[in-house]
Scaffold this active site. Sequence first.
Site, PDB file in Angstrom:
ATOM      1  N   LEU A  44       0.892  -1.153   0.000  1.00 35.78           N
ATOM      2  CA  LEU A  44       0.000   0.000   0.000  1.00 35.78           C
ATOM      3  C   LEU A  44       0.931   1.205   0.000  1.00 35.78           C
ATOM      4  O   LEU A  44       1.775   1.349   0.883  1.00 35.78           O
ATOM      5  CB  LEU A  44      -0.901  -0.003   1.241  1.00 35.78           C
ATOM      6  CG  LEU A  44      -2.085   0.949   1.259  1.00 35.78           C
ATOM      7  CD1 LEU A  44      -2.991   0.761   0.049  1.00 35.78           C
ATOM      8  CD2 LEU A  44      -2.884   0.789   2.535  1.00 35.78           C
ATOM      9  N   ASP A  45       0.833   2.036  -1.027  1.00 41.01           N
ATOM     10  CA  ASP A  45       1.753   3.152  -1.189  1.00 41.01           C
ATOM     11  C   ASP A  45       1.802   4.043   0.043  1.00 41.01           C
ATOM     12  O   ASP A  45       0.834   4.136   0.794  1.00 41.01           O
ATOM     13  CB  ASP A  45       1.361   3.998  -2.397  1.00 41.01           C
ATOM     14  CG  ASP A  45       1.512   3.248  -3.705  1.00 41.01           C
ATOM     15  OD1 ASP A  45       2.474   2.460  -3.832  1.00 41.01           O
ATOM     16  OD2 ASP A  45       0.671   3.446  -4.595  1.00 41.01           O
ATOM     17  N   ARG A  46       2.923   4.708   0.198  1.00 48.15           N
ATOM     18  CA  ARG A  46       3.139   5.589   1.340  1.00 48.15           C
ATOM     19  C   ARG A  46       2.049   6.658   1.449  1.00 48.15           C
ATOM     20  O   ARG A  46       1.613   7.001   2.546  1.00 48.15           O
ATOM     21  CB  ARG A  46       4.515   6.251   1.211  1.00 48.15           C
ATOM     22  CG  ARG A  46       4.902   7.116   2.373  1.00 48.15           C
ATOM     23  CD  ARG A  46       6.369   7.553   2.249  1.00 48.15           C
ATOM     24  NE  ARG A  46       6.683   8.478   3.297  1.00 48.15           N
ATOM     25  CZ  ARG A  46       7.093   9.722   3.095  1.00 48.15           C
ATOM     26  NH1 ARG A  46       7.276  10.177   1.878  1.00 48.15           N
ATOM     27  NH2 ARG A  46       7.355  10.508   4.118  1.00 48.15           N
ATOM     28  N   SER A  48      -1.026   6.396   0.536  1.00 51.26           N
ATOM     29  CA  SER A  48      -2.354   5.785   0.653  1.00 51.26           C
ATOM     30  C   SER A  48      -2.557   5.305   2.075  1.00 51.26           C
ATOM     31  O   SER A  48      -1.601   5.087   2.817  1.00 51.26           O
ATOM     32  CB  SER A  48      -2.488   4.610  -0.324  1.00 51.26           C
ATOM     33  OG  SER A  48      -2.347   5.058  -1.651  1.00 51.26           O
TER      34      SER A  48
END
Length: 183
Positions: A44-46, A48
């Site tokens: 999960l992207d930083r 997000s």
Amino acid sequence: MPRLILFNKPMNVLSQFTDRGSPTSRATLSDFIDVPGVYPAGRLDRDSEGLLLLTDDGKLQARIADPKFKLPKTYLVQVEGEPDEVSLTKLRNGVELKDGLTRPALAEVIADPHLWPRDPPVRFRKTVADTWLRLTISEGRNRQVRRMTAAVGHPTLRLVRWSIGDWSLDGMEPGKWCNAAIK
């Protein structure tokens, strides 16, 4: 018995336990989870927020993260503008991205969800409306949801992964984790 952890990842936290080699210190999973032997099942992207699953079982990790298993991932997405039926239909049919056509998604406009405040907050603009979508995808390309909404003319402002398969964030505050049953 395999262990499965549900974690509500806050914004600006890396989906890894260390941040070696970075010139500036960034928050990682180790700032929140002190459980040896578990690793994220997917990313999960930083920038997000939301559900991240962690496990100590490699087969379970592959079943959760590998796109061949088509495990649905549902996101609550705040987008710029007001998507019309044409934009929603494009999302539902699959969007052409630089790395190919996405699988069809479930996409619908929803009322503003009751979420925790984001830090930092989404920038408010008086002259540009924003809309919340519920978007469910069955693959996990790099920054896929953000690229899909941008491709249909509605850039993502806030992205919260709400569920993966049958596991969800329901009732879980940001930065908190709990053990989960394996389904």
